[in-house]
Design a protein around this motif. Structure first.
Motif, short mmCIF file in Angstrom:
data_model
loop_
_atom_site.label_atom_id
_atom_site.label_comp_id
_atom_site.label_asym_id
_atom_site.label_seq_id
_atom_site.Cartn_x
_atom_site.Cartn_y
_atom_site.Cartn_z
N THR A 72 0.99 -1.03 0.03
CA THR A 72 -0.10 0.01 -0.12
C THR A 72 0.99 1.03 0.01
N HIS A 73 0.81 2.36 -0.91
CA HIS A 73 1.34 3.54 -1.26
C HIS A 73 0.40 4.55 -0.92
N GLU A 74 0.83 5.44 -0.31
CA GLU A 74 0.27 6.72 -0.17
C GLU A 74 0.45 7.79 -1.41
N LYS A 75 -0.28 8.34 -1.90
CA LYS A 75 -0.10 9.01 -3.11
C LYS A 75 -0.89 10.25 -3.35
N ALA A 76 -0.17 11.56 -3.61
CA ALA A 76 -0.77 12.71 -3.58
C ALA A 76 -1.82 13.04 -4.47
#
Length: 75
Positions: free
Chosen positions: A43-47
């Protein structure tokens, strides 16, 4: 109807400012490895893209101004 335009416009305006300020993000989950029924996910947090925030500001401002213009024209 004019009140609805103003409210939606204000929501878009505030959300657009929030995104442009760099606070908007979402989580993206992708499968890294899959062997049989087992899967390894990351899981990646993206802007949220800046252009989306700027679009929200522009459309929100147009809706708010349109709502107020109709309000003053009618009175």
């Amino acid at each position: 109807m004019r009140q609805v335009l103003i409210i939606i416009g204000l929501v878009l305006l505030v959300a657009g400012i929030w995104v442009v300020a760099g606070n908007g993000s979402y989580h993206d989950t992708e499968t890294v490895v899959k062997i049989g029924s087992a899967a390894l996910k990351a899981t990646h947090e993206k802007a949220i893209p800046q252009w989306l925030g700027i679009s929200g500001i522009v459309v929100g401002a147009i809706l708010v101004l349109g709502g107020f213009a109709g309000w003053f024209k009618r009175k």
